[in-house]
Every structure is written in structure tokens, then in C-alpha cells.
Design a protein around this motif. Sequence first.
Motif, PDB file in Angstrom:
ATOM      1  N   UNK A 175       0.782  -1.002   0.046  1.00 56.93           N
ATOM      2  CA  UNK A 175      -0.025   0.204  -0.289  1.00 56.93           C
ATOM      3  C   UNK A 175       0.833   1.241  -0.174  1.00 56.93           C
ATOM      4  N   UNK A 231       1.978   1.801  -3.660  1.00 62.02           N
ATOM      5  CA  UNK A 231       0.869   2.385  -4.437  1.00 62.02           C
ATOM      6  C   UNK A 231       0.688   3.850  -4.337  1.00 62.02           C
ATOM      7  N   UNK A 232       0.639   4.054  -2.519  1.00 54.49           N
ATOM      8  CA  UNK A 232       0.074   5.509  -2.193  1.00 54.49           C
ATOM      9  C   UNK A 232       1.529   6.957  -2.885  1.00 54.49           C
ATOM     10  N   UNK A 273       3.090   8.417  -8.513  1.00 52.96           N
ATOM     11  CA  UNK A 273       2.399   9.780  -8.690  1.00 52.96           C
ATOM     12  C   UNK A 273       0.997   9.764  -8.645  1.00 52.96           C
ATOM     13  N   UNK A 274       0.420   9.866  -7.754  1.00 50.84           N
ATOM     14  CA  UNK A 274      -1.602   9.351  -7.914  1.00 50.84           C
ATOM     15  C   UNK A 274      -2.101  10.586  -7.083  1.00 50.84           C
ATOM     16  N   UNK A 275      -2.904  10.516  -8.305  1.00 49.86           N
ATOM     17  CA  UNK A 275      -4.447  11.942  -7.070  1.00 49.86           C
ATOM     18  C   UNK A 275      -5.141  11.412  -6.316  1.00 49.86           C
ATOM     19  N   UNK A 335      -6.632   8.608   0.180  1.00 60.39           N
ATOM     20  CA  UNK A 335      -5.922   7.720   0.448  1.00 60.39           C
ATOM     21  C   UNK A 335      -5.712   7.996   1.689  1.00 60.39           C
ATOM     22  N   UNK A 336      -4.862   8.571   2.251  1.00 61.53           N
ATOM     23  CA  UNK A 336      -3.657   8.236   3.062  1.00 61.53           C
ATOM     24  C   UNK A 336      -4.600   8.182   4.771  1.00 61.53           C
ATOM     25  N   UNK A 337      -6.514   8.780   4.011  1.00 61.54           N
ATOM     26  CA  UNK A 337      -7.302   9.537   5.406  1.00 61.54           C
ATOM     27  C   UNK A 337      -7.362   8.283   5.515  1.00 61.54           C
ATOM     28  N   UNK A 338      -8.456   7.574   4.701  1.00 65.26           N
ATOM     29  CA  UNK A 338      -8.645   6.153   4.721  1.00 65.26           C
ATOM     30  C   UNK A 338      -7.811   4.939   5.147  1.00 65.26           C
ATOM     31  N   UNK A 339      -6.801   5.034   4.741  1.00 63.73           N
ATOM     32  CA  UNK A 339      -6.154   3.899   5.021  1.00 63.73           C
ATOM     33  C   UNK A 339      -5.563   3.811   6.830  1.00 63.73           C
ATOM     34  N   UNK A 378       1.376   4.462   7.303  1.00 66.19           N
ATOM     35  CA  UNK A 378       2.263   5.569   7.885  1.00 66.19           C
ATOM     36  C   UNK A 378       3.997   5.560   7.867  1.00 66.19           C
ATOM     37  N   UNK A 422       6.038   7.064   4.797  1.00 66.81           N
ATOM     38  CA  UNK A 422       7.401   8.342   5.806  1.00 66.81           C
ATOM     39  C   UNK A 422       8.904   7.868   5.085  1.00 66.81           C
ATOM     40  N   UNK A 446       9.651   8.318   1.358  1.00 68.26           N
ATOM     41  CA  UNK A 446       9.532   9.626   0.987  1.00 68.26           C
ATOM     42  C   UNK A 446      10.937  10.688   0.891  1.00 68.26           C
ATOM     43  N   UNK A 503      -4.698   2.421  -9.109  1.00 69.01           N
ATOM     44  CA  UNK A 503      -5.578   3.307  -8.995  1.00 69.01           C
ATOM     45  C   UNK A 503      -7.472   2.293  -8.623  1.00 69.01           C
ATOM     46  N   UNK A 516     -11.099  -1.654   3.432  1.00 67.81           N
ATOM     47  CA  UNK A 516     -10.623  -1.166   4.951  1.00 67.81           C
ATOM     48  C   UNK A 516     -12.046  -0.431   4.398  1.00 67.81           C
ATOM     49  N   UNK A 553     -11.501  12.935  14.096  1.00 73.30           N
ATOM     50  CA  UNK A 553     -10.432  12.242  13.129  1.00 73.30           C
ATOM     51  C   UNK A 553     -10.751  13.597  11.762  1.00 73.30           C
ATOM     52  N   UNK A 597      -2.549  12.173  10.024  1.00 70.68           N
ATOM     53  CA  UNK A 597      -2.307  11.786   9.204  1.00 70.68           C
ATOM     54  C   UNK A 597      -0.385  12.105   9.084  1.00 70.68           C
ATOM     55  N   UNK A 605       5.137  11.438  10.890  1.00 71.61           N
ATOM     56  CA  UNK A 605       5.791  12.468   9.953  1.00 71.61           C
ATOM     57  C   UNK A 605       6.888  12.729  11.127  1.00 71.61           C
TER      58      UNK A 605
END
Lengths: 336, 333
Positions: free
Chosen positions: A103, A106-107, A110-112, A117-121, A187, A191, A194, B47, B57, B314, B322, B326
Motif C-alpha cells: 500500500x 502504491x501511495x 504519482x497519484x491524485x 487515500x491516506x485518510x482512509x488507510x 504511514x 514516510x 518519501x 487506481x 478497508x 478524526x 495523518x 512524519x
Amino acid sequence: MKKQKKVKPGRLKRRENMMGYVFILPWLLGLLGLVLFPFAESFKYSLNRIIINPVLGRVMEFRGLENYRNIFLEDPDFLVQLQGYLAQTILAVPVIVAFALIIAILLNGKIRMRGFFRLIFFLPVIIASGPVMSQLMDQGAASIPMMNVSMITGFFADYLPKVIANAVSNVFSNIIMLLWYSGVQILIFLAALQKIDSSLYEAAKIDGGSGWECFWKITMPTIKPMVLLNAVYTIIFMSNTDTNSIINLISQRMFSTSASAGGYGYASAMAWCYSVVVTLLVIVMAALLVGRKDIYERRAKKYRREQKKQQKLAKKFRRRGERNARRNTKKASKAA
Amino acid sequence: MQDAIQKKQVKRPKNRLSYKGAWKDRLRKFVFGSKEKEGAGKQVVVYVLLISIGFVYLYPLLYMISKSFMTVSDLLDSSVQWLPTTGYIDNYKNAARAMNFWKTFKDSVIVAGIPTLINVVICATVGYGFARYNFPGKKVLMGLLIFSFIIPPQITMMPTYVFYTDLGIINSLKAFVIPAILGQGLKAQIFILIFWQFFRQVPQALIEAAKIDGAGHFKSFARISIPSAAPAILVVFLFSIVWYWNESYLTQLYVVGATGGSESTLSTLVVSLKTFESSYSAAASQSGGMMVSINENIKMAGTMLSILPLLIMYFVLQRQFVESVDRTGITGE
């Protein structure tokens, strides 16, 4: 390598540093009173039988290793549940770590809507508490709806020993719960990904490296410490969640009044056994992941070995040459 | 070099169907991508994967929401899959009555909030002490900090329980407050490390400047370091409150107690969810036929109620949550 000279702090500095103790004082007291003291005390408990007497209060009776003996020889639940726990953890940790890595990768592309998506995961980290999990598991909301779980579990039950088959079917029927446990890991991986210098990839691309090669030779070595961190985190997390049956067993035994299998002493002994198992698990996992050297180290080592060999060979040749030269001069002088 | 490139271009002109099989190449380039550009096919795969995994999820959550609005007849009706036939909120009403929602909610806020506030203050102080001063034995103490994080709570649970009982603080909020004051709150070790990481980055020159201006140790802590650590404070606050909110094992053992549930004692939403079935049947028998007997929909409504406050928090503070990983510097700087 030059050794750096250590500058000894002056007296004023040293006196100032004593202020550090003032700042950490509350924690220091807590460490003594709430960690180290109970830690030692708990070991003492585990060697005793503790009876709560309405008149005298707690009565301790030294019994040596009796509690431990009872756990392994007489308790009907502990060993069975320990087996189940081990099988499940050993299966689940790789699943969680690998899934989190996929995951994260994938994240990382380069994705929109990456934020979305981070929020969901990350959402499960917030809401996944023990009782919520057990409610959802009871409802069967924890398995993927399109997957025919019973067929898969039936298949495994035919071919594997019962403990392992149970664990496998547990993994499949509660797969969403396992995915839910991987929020923090995603996460952490993200991190780390990146922070990898993108010029490394560019250099590799110029040298003709494919995406696959880049992954194994750049990405994996860089995030390897994170794999270990995540594996250890997952083990510790899974051994302390509320849905873990062993810790519930421990608290149940703690308040149980049974003569041979109950009370604080017995529960302490059980907690010690459990902790030793968890620690061993962490150590084994760490040894598996740390021990292996990555490809560069292996190559460098090989190269060094080769060089040594060549040096030896060169030395041999040089010596032989010298010897021959000496011999030749001797011969020449003799001939003369 | 220049010639070679030109030759190549002549051989294979871009965007022109002038050579045999050029459209095949273009299609391949479009789907699989080249070295410069990611292919559309790959993007689609990414995607699709992300969206399907994202759905998986969210599935338990969606399931829970959908079930909690259904009537009993909807539950039994096999033609009703996701959307309930009517907007039915009695499940929530009943579940809230069984959980004694407003009182429990208030208790939860207290049980999670007060130790959290103390946690933030104490962990910041301790983290500052570790980061700023080089006192003798610091390394050993840091080692002990890690050690106290790693040892399973089950080991220290029994003696701590006995200790609290002797002190007479069991079954009250004090059993959470006192450890928090002593820097041993829930996962306080992580928070100390977060603050430690943060305060190490505060430039020494700032503190020296404050010192020249006459600030003592505590003043330079409160006036210089604390304001610069605002992000760390936020992270610690959020996570501490979430972890305290979700903790049911220790809360039940120390704060709620075995009796629990009566008007005088504290009880959190998560703990009351744990004993939801028994408390529901008790409430149902008291209400004298006003409440229907328990079913799955009501259970789902109860679960939803217990996580609703966190969900709202949240979505309001999503960025802070999120980005927190970091900021904690857990990935190493």
C-alpha cells in the motif's frame, strides 16, 4: 579514522546538567514505583500462592515453582491458547507487513488524491479498539464479502494440522481486521519511502535499471530497518490487543478463586510465561531480519576476498621472482 | 552523438504512422509507459487496486452504518442488502438508552481527557530534561525508558493492582491520574521520546540568548521550548486521547472495576460496549416492554455510538493525524 577528542564539561556546565534530574524526577519516581518495583514484585508473586483472607488480608505462601508446573501440566487452556496465538501471530505479521509495504508503495507513486487515500488507510488506527473489533468479528463483517471463506478454510483443514489450519482460517475469515491493524505501519513505510533520495533512482535509470531492479536494490535496502521496526511493532501490538485471548485468560485467572489455578500468584506466573514467549518471538523475528546482509555488503565482501587472494598471489610471485633472481646471481657467480 | 539521435528520429518519427506496426508501439507505450512517462495501464491498475483496497478497508464501517439503520424486518428480508427501506433510528435510541449514552460519554471524555492533559505536561517536561541536559547516567535511563515500553503490561499488572488497592485509589479516576503524573501513563514512553526528539532540535543559541536575558531553567523551558513544540504537543494530545479512549482492558481493571455500570462509578463508552449485551437486557427489562429485545442492528448501533466521537474528531483534525507519523521522527532523521 581520527578519534575525536572529547571535551570535558566544566564545573558550571556539570552543575547545570544536574538540573536534568529535576526535569525527569516525576518519571524517575514512576519508573521506580510503577515499573521496576512491580516487575520484581511480580516475579516474587509468581513463586507464591496468594490467598485473599477476609481477616488477614493477603496471605502469601511460598511454593517455589509450583505455579509454573501447574500452568504447563494442569491448566487446560493456557498451552492451547498459546499455540493458537503463536500460529496466528507468525502468520499475521508477514501478511500485515507485506500488505503495508504494498500500500505504501502504491501511495508513494504519482497519484491524485493521495491525501484522501491516506485518510482512509489511517482511519482504523483511530477506531480499532478491542470491543469494536470483537463486535465486528461477531457479525462477520471482518471478511471480504466476495470471498468464499468456508471453501478456503475447508481446503486447509483437509491438508494441514489442526492448529495451523485454524490459524489460517482465522487469517482468512478476519482478513479485514488484519488489514485494519496495518494503519500505522503504512504511514511509517510511506514516510520512509518519501525520504529516499530520488537521484538514486535517476542514476539507476540512466544505468538501465528496471523498476523491479530499482525496488530490490534501492528501495528494499533503504527501508529494511523500517521492516524490522514494523514487524516488532506488529508483534507487540498483536500481543497486547483486547481481542487476544491469552491476556483475557490472565485477567480471568487473576480473579479466579480456584485452589490450584487461580489468584495473583498463578496469574503472575502465567504472565511471565507469556512474556517470555513474546520476547522470544521478537528476538527470532529480529534475528531473521537483521542477520541477513544486503546485496551490496555481500558484494563488497566478495570483492575484498578476491583482492586479498590476488594480493597473496602477487606476493607469491614476487617472492618466487626474488628467489629465482638470487639463484641466478649465485649461478652466475659460480660460473664466473 | 548528435547524428545518432537524428538518425533514430528519422528512422522512427514520433506520432506518425509512417512505419509498419507503429500503432502497436504507440499502444504499448500508452499502456505500459516509457522511461519518461508512466503508462496509462499502470495508472489504471494502481487506481483499481487502491480503490478496491480502500473499499475493503471501509467495508466494516459501511456495513455497520447500513445495519444500524435497519429494522428487524429489513434484517430478515433477503432483498434488502445495503440500503434500509426506511429511515429508522430506533436502534440508536435503544442502544443509547442501554449504554446510558450521555453520562457514559461525559465519563469517557473525563477518563480520556484528564490523564491526557497530565500526560502532555509531564511528558513534555521529562522529554525536555532528556533532550537538554547531559547528566550522568542519561544513557542508562534512556535504556530503562525503552525497557519500560517493551515489557508487557501483564507482568506488572498484578502488583500494580495490589499496590493501587493498598493506596485505595482503585476503581476511581485516580488510578489513571497518578501514573500519568509519574510519567507512566498509557504509552507515555512513546510521548517522551517524541518530545525528546523535538526538543533536541531547538537551537541551543536560543536558550543561551534567553539565559543572557536572565531566564532561569524553568523560564527558558516554558517560554522558549514549549511554544516551539506546538506540533509535538498536538500529536501527543491527539494520540493520547485516542489511546485512552480505546483502552478497555486497563480501564475496566483499574477505573471501572468489576462492579461497574452503576450511577456513581465511571464507565467509558468502549467498556460499556464490552458489556453491551448484559446491560442492554437489564435496561430492556427495566423499561417494561418499551425496548425490543437485542438484535444485531442494535449492537451495530451501539458500536457506532461508541466510535462516533472519535470519527468526528478524526475528520475534523485529519491533517494533524495523518502527518503525525512524519512529525514524530520515528523514521529517523
